[in-house]
Enzyme design. Sequence first.
Site, PDB file in Angstrom:
ATOM      1  CB  CYS A  31      -0.931   0.001   1.208  1.00  0.00           C
ATOM      2  SG  CYS A  31      -1.831  -1.551   1.411  1.00  0.00           S
ATOM      3  CG  HIS A  62      -1.968   4.663   4.575  1.00  0.00           C
ATOM      4  ND1 HIS A  62      -1.743   4.587   3.213  1.00  0.00           N
ATOM      5  CD2 HIS A  62      -2.168   3.400   4.982  1.00  0.00           C
ATOM      6  CE1 HIS A  62      -1.807   3.326   2.829  1.00  0.00           C
ATOM      7  NE2 HIS A  62      -2.068   2.576   3.879  1.00  0.00           N
ATOM      8  CG  HIS A 105      -6.203   1.123   0.818  1.00  0.00           C
ATOM      9  ND1 HIS A 105      -5.212   1.726   0.079  1.00  0.00           N
ATOM     10  CD2 HIS A 105      -5.551   0.435   1.795  1.00  0.00           C
ATOM     11  CE1 HIS A 105      -4.040   1.415   0.580  1.00  0.00           C
ATOM     12  NE2 HIS A 105      -4.216   0.634   1.622  1.00  0.00           N
ATOM     13  CB  ILE A 159      32.255  42.285 -22.406  1.00  0.00           C
ATOM     14  CG1 ILE A 159      32.832  43.608 -21.898  1.00  0.00           C
ATOM     15  CG2 ILE A 159      31.311  41.689 -21.364  1.00  0.00           C
ATOM     16  CD1 ILE A 159      31.792  44.691 -21.727  1.00  0.00           C
ATOM     17  CB  SER A 160      32.774  36.744 -23.483  1.00  0.00           C
ATOM     18  OG  SER A 160      32.075  35.531 -23.720  1.00  0.00           O
TER      19      SER A 160
END
Length: 1888
Positions: free
Chosen positions: A1305, A1542, A1583, A1873-1874
Amino acid sequence: MAMKPEVEQELAHVLLTELLAYQFASPVRWIETQDVFLKDFNTERVVEIGPSPTLAGMAQRTIKNKYESYDAALSLQRQVLCYSKDAKEIYYTPDPADLAPVEEPNAEEQTGAAATPAAAAAPAAAAAAPAAPAARPVAELPDEAVKASLLLHVLVAQKLKKSLEQVPMSKTIKDLVGGKSTVQNEILGDLGKEFGSTPEKPEETPLEELAETFQDTFAGSLGKQSSSLISRLMSSKMPGGFTITVARKYLQTRWGLGSGRQDSVLLIALTNEPASRLGGEADAKSFLDSMAQKYASISGVDLSSASAGASAGAGAGGAGGATIDAAAFEELTKDQKVMARQQLEVLARYLKMDLNGGEKKFLQEKNTVAELQSQLDYLNNELGEYFIQGISTSFSRKKARVFDSSWNWAKQALLTLYFQIIHGVLKNVDREVVTEAINIMNRSNETLIKFMEYHISHCDENNGENYKLAKTLGHQLIENCKQVLDMDPVYKDISKPTGPKTNIDKNGNIKYSEEPRAAVRKLSQYVQEMALGGPLTKESQPTIQEDLTRVYKAINAQAAEHNISDSTKLEFEKLYGELLKFLETSNEIDASATTRLAGVVDDDLDKDSTKEVASLPNKSEISKNVSSIIPRETVPFLHLKKKLPSCEWAYDRQLSTLFLDGLEKAAINGVTFKDKYVLITGAGAGSIGAEVLQGLVQGGAKVIVTTSRFSKKVTDYYQSIYAQYGAKGSTLVVVPFNQGSKQDVEALIDFIYDDEKNGGLGWDLDAVIPFAAIPENGIELDKIDSKSEFAHRIMLTNILRMLGSVKKQKSARGIETRPAQVILPLSPNHGTFGGDGMYSESKLSLETLFNRWHSESWSNQLTICGAIIGWTRGTGLMNANNIIAEGIEKMGVRTFSQKEMAFNLLGLLIPEVVNLCQRSPVMADLNGGLQFLTDLKEFTGKLRGELTETSEIRKAVSIETALEHKTVAGANADAAFAQVEVQPRANIQLEFPTLKPYETVKKIGSPDLEGLLDLEKVIVVTGFSEVGPWGSSRTRGEMEAFGEFSLEGCVEMSWIMGLIKYHNGNLKGRPYTGWVDSKTNEPVDDKDIKAKDESHVLEHSGIRLIEPELFNSYNPEKKQMIQEVVIEEDLEPFEASKETAEQFKHEHGDKVDIFEIPETGEFSVRLLKGATLYIPKALRFDRLVAGQIPTGWNAKTYGISDDTISQVDPITLFVLVSVIEAFIASGITDPYEMYKYVHVSEVGNCSGSGMGGVSALRGMFKDRYKDQPVQNDILQESFINTMSAWVNMLLISSSGPIKTPVGACATAVESLDIGVETILSGKAKICIVGGYDDFQEEGSYEFGNMNATSNSLDEFDHGRTPAEMSRPATTTRNGFMEAQGAGIQVIMNADLALKMGVPIYGILALTATATDKIGRSVPAPGKGILTTAREHHGNLKFPTPLLDIKYRKRQLKNREAQIKQWVETELEMLKYEAEGIPAEDQETFYAERTEEIKREATRQLKSAQAQWGSEFYKNDPRIAPLRGALATYGLTIDDLGVASFHGTSTKANDKNESATINEMMKHLGRSEGNPVLGVFQKYLTGHPKGAAGAWMMNGALQILNSGIVPGNRNADNVDKLLQQFEYILYPSRSLKTDGIKAVSVTSFGFGQKGAQAVAVHPDFLYAAVDEATYNAYVAKVTAREKAAYKYFHNGMIHNTLFVSKEHAPYSDELEQPVYLDPLARVSSDKKTGALVFNGKGIQSSSQFVSEENRKTATIVSELAKKTAGTDASGVGVDVELIKSINVENDTFIERNFTEAEIAYCKKQPSVQSSFAGTWSAKEAVFKSLGVKSQGGGASLKDIEITREAGKGPEVVLHGAAKEAATKANVKNVKVSISHDDFQSVAVAVSEK
């Protein structure tokens, strides 16, 4: 950002307008168009496609007017058609009647000789089957051996479960099986068994060619396989005794078929096998007739001659056969009969048997029955049918409902009140709120006060006025509850008294209403009104003048008696004269006025003020009792009477004073009924008794109430009363009861007084209120009937019996000092109304008890209080009189509402009246002065007549006015004013989560969350679904949250159950698009589906009686078992095939004889004495109820093919549907789309099951043992991993991890745990998780043997319906309810989810499993999962800083700085690494190495995020896993709002689970007064074992996204054992909260399986990402939602939700390369649009080195070159992590960036990346200058990075930066710049 809906709507409107304008403005030129196709092209066939023949009509007119002679000249025959009405002509569809062959039926055929054509219909058509010939046999046809082609065709078709027509001989076996290798192997095996050897690769040979090959060596007779199949067909589907021999004989004699042709007919029968065993010989012959006809049509044989011959023979026999006289035949056989009779008598004498004994006994019984029937007839005639039926017993102790859990309902009521205020449902403190406050105070206890204190202390007033009101009211209520903590509960009604109001509108409609009385606004004023009486109840009142005269006479008399002096007399005379003179001359004083005094008190409860709540606990002092204002010589409306010597009852002022003063106290301060035990009957809904019941339980009494209509609806009604009003210490018991039954009366009182150990209540009654009655309207003296006598029995006889039983019980127990007060329901109606049967007599007769109390011996056990009940509006008896109540009151009579009368009656239970009753019987007149109204019957008739007359006049005037208006203004004059009702349309939504604005998200989560988490370590749920007893997760969610289906829910359920289908095309000759009824094909509008289908849907969904058609005809009331029996005599022989006969011989040996039957080759089998048989038997099993999928659910509805359905186990179908719906819920309409983002090896499946394919297991064991047909590959369908295999084979085609949990279960939550671990370990990035299990009789029986499941018969005995047999957490829970279905979730890491733009329903913050302790019981519940709260406390003084999110964020910042430094160092070092690299490889080297550095930096950052973000608590004994999981997102244990239990409804589990959760909360320091809300889903679904946790998780995700916490609607009474768990609340109704942050799901499975998962609201994930990422994600999700919505609705319409994949996303050639390249991704095929792998992208370096990184590599290589030269005097390198730049910090941005820089960055696609690149450049420039730093906080605004179109970034220095550069002799600075999505890199070079 996504386009706003308003903008979309506006654009759509503009577009439509423009298109229409274009259409209307453009010339049609239809005449010219017609000339073109009619003249230029000479078109002969014109077809219009449209809803009606518009253009076609124009074309016909044109042809007739213009082209008629033209067509005649050219011999043109034109045809003009329209699609909507000429479909048959357009598609050349012939009429079926035209296809039927025209034959002249002969006489024999007209009498029914035609055979039934369809095998399936054979049993039904048995009546129409030809009669067997009565004379000579038919002429035989020339025999022909069976052909190999037919044999081959049948064997293949039979294995494929198809008809011969569906299996073309031109195809190969390989083509026909569709890739099912197992089926292919089975067919080849059968062919080998049948034909012997087979040619090479027969599966690739067309059946035609294969048949020719077999024919060469074929002997022309049936082989082993076909013989076995035919034998099985005959034994399993033919009626008993109809053997192969009989069948062959019939085919030979009826149709003249030889043995070869008989073989062919029987072969054809194999492909037309009946669904079940045929009922009789006629059915079997009809079936064979249809098979013979089918054979004739296939082989081309004419059977008509045979049929004719048979008929002719029959006719001849009938005409010319010999006949015999009946008398002669009787004479012939007489001696034989005599001899047989004599032999029988001899045997009887020998056996000492009486042959006529049975006849004699029958005659005796017949006489007895006649005598009994005579008595019954007499009783029926004497008492009447109504009386006899009415006295039947209905009482049952088992059905008693006990409600006593007020402690739980108090918390629920508080939360409901709180959230109603929060949501604005209650906007002020009105009487309803005050009433609820009283009810809460009546339940006050320490736990409840803590509960209120926590919620009010956490109510933030800054959230708005609603929160402010809630806090203010809450504080006052807390103080109130503290003050009454030790006080008894009280009944206190503060509702406004109402009065009757009857109106007649202008149309003549009589409308009745209850309206507040102007001068009586509360019950204390009501008591005053009752005390004052009215004009009708008083004698004429003395005036002031008359009173003065009386005073004068009295004083004179006193003066004369006591010799008062003359001077005093004169003085008095003088004063009296002056007073009279003054009164005569005064213009202001009215001497004729009465001396009565009265006062009215204002009602302060009408004000909108919470002060009233604050004043509730205060006991008000009554300074002036109401009795002081009772006028003299006036009878109050309510009063007590005393008995005069004349035996009459008269008004007693002194007694009435006690009563009214007591009523006033009850109205002002309330009255308690604590420790009072009360029996009340006649308290149905809408009655006075129901209101009395409310008051009793509100005052703390223990009450038993009876009902004559015991049902779930009734018990729910009483439960709702208790849940709302039940005070602490109160109890309500509801029992079925018929007051007309003597047995019920005695049984009821026995039940009340019996000890609890004997099944009773163990009570001693303090009050009896027998109010049960039935109406007798219209019954006058001459019509007294059975019903009247029964009513008299109820209202008199059995009331006396009831009181006698109470007296008997008290006397038996020696109770002499505690008499029960009896409130007798008397009536002022002493025949006054008339026409009410024996009602008046019954009520009058009760008054004899006043005398008997004195004259009989029961005064110590019972006291009598008669209540003359006045005119009470709205009750069942008086409802029809409501409309005249206002008129009655105008006459001075006071009528009463039910609440008022209940208050009056409850006033008779106050101590003052109780004490009076113990001294002598009390008569309470609650009549309202009705007795003073003479001629009541006449007056009421007059009132009713006046109302009717006025109504009819106004109706007539209204009709006349309407007719006049229409005549003057026209029939349609009101059309413009007619109300137009917009009809609802169903719009089924996928319920994607609502995404809040980013600003709101940031307020929800901690600001420190941003950037703290490694999103690849955060697992989220992106889709979920289920197949269960309530359909899908959407429909189950509706039913769970709201208790009913919406229109959309009903439409979806109707579609699921096959009640409706979608139609698009012609319907009854007209185009129609929409839903149609599946049975009738009639159109059904959306709005009508709920009304049409809802009752059927509810009846066949959810938990219900087992429906055999869903489970292979399993009927638990006839569960089949087998028993071994040894036979004691030789049995009659039966027929079987040779193979079967030999098998019998093999098993039984010499206990069986077998002999061949020469004519047919079959064998005769005879079982001999001593042989063993297994004989079926049926037993009644007591598990009759289960949670079953909706009746009519069919996988084909979703698009799954028949082949797949027939092949797989039913549970696999549930899983396939669930998986595709989970993908749709994820916004993924094509599963292959996943491979655009991940590799095929990174999609896993971790779903599992407790049992797997139980239908397959059943087939393997049970069906195989019974030798029933079972597919040969059944074994594979029984494996638990097969379901996952089919998912992969039909849908996903992944190569990722597959893990199959088996956790009973707890399977689904275990699956979640495995899935999370699989993703966290890096083995997969996407996982399918969930669970599934089926319901079958085998499992049901074994669960029943374990006593684990609910016993249905016992539940029925207790009065439970199937829907309420699963009752988790209740006092009466008694076992779980089995169910079936599947539940699935799609989970992935959050980083991938954001990139894909899939919806995120929740974060899986924690998953865990645990075993339990040593034991010997596998299913025993344990507490092992408590370990998720494991945490060492000891005597440590200071908490760990790891739980402080600010501390963790600080540590992460430090680590980020280190990573940044490391990257910069590594990039600078590349120039040294590159020294040995050839020049031509340098570019590649830099590209790959910079990529490596970036990836390593990313790994280091993610490692740091994992360390400080989500894994900081692992292996730390000071931090529990549960606490750490919540702390990851800045949450505490107090933020866990809901626990989904449950909750199986077993005694042990619910207690164990509650104890576990409660201890978790307590150990982790959850605040007192903050219980988690318990959700018990299994009350609704049952269930499902393996699917349980998945359905619970689906529900948890719905809670997170809706804020609605579903209640356990079957929780009628929560078990007292659970009261000790203060950290859990057990709601019975849904609560709409203001948001749930986290939900726990716990699951427990047989076999030491405990599991827990915690889901957190996705807002806490969004709070961890930056705004740009979030907004981009929102746009993606919005697009996905639209696409998924479209796909889903198209799928519903066309039944194509499930589309199985035919091919993998790669070709066979690419399979291995795809597997071996982890960076391989799919792309769209340019031709087909399908997502496939392209060979060009496999093992391509571009997949590893990104384009963004190549730019970084170029910059770094240039840096190396420049630093190697001599011109560079300064170089600076800077690396910044994109996420480290906080663009939301305006101070930081404005301090360090110029306006131009800010403007530029904000225009870029990624604002944060652009700012990060610019910041890197500034830092690199600063480093290149080589000047001394001014500290980390120095501004860099003086270093400006400019960008011009077409140029790279340039450096402009200002201020201090420029001065520093000048000092350092720097002439120029260059920068590069990158940046990518992870980091920005800048390199600056300063030139001197």
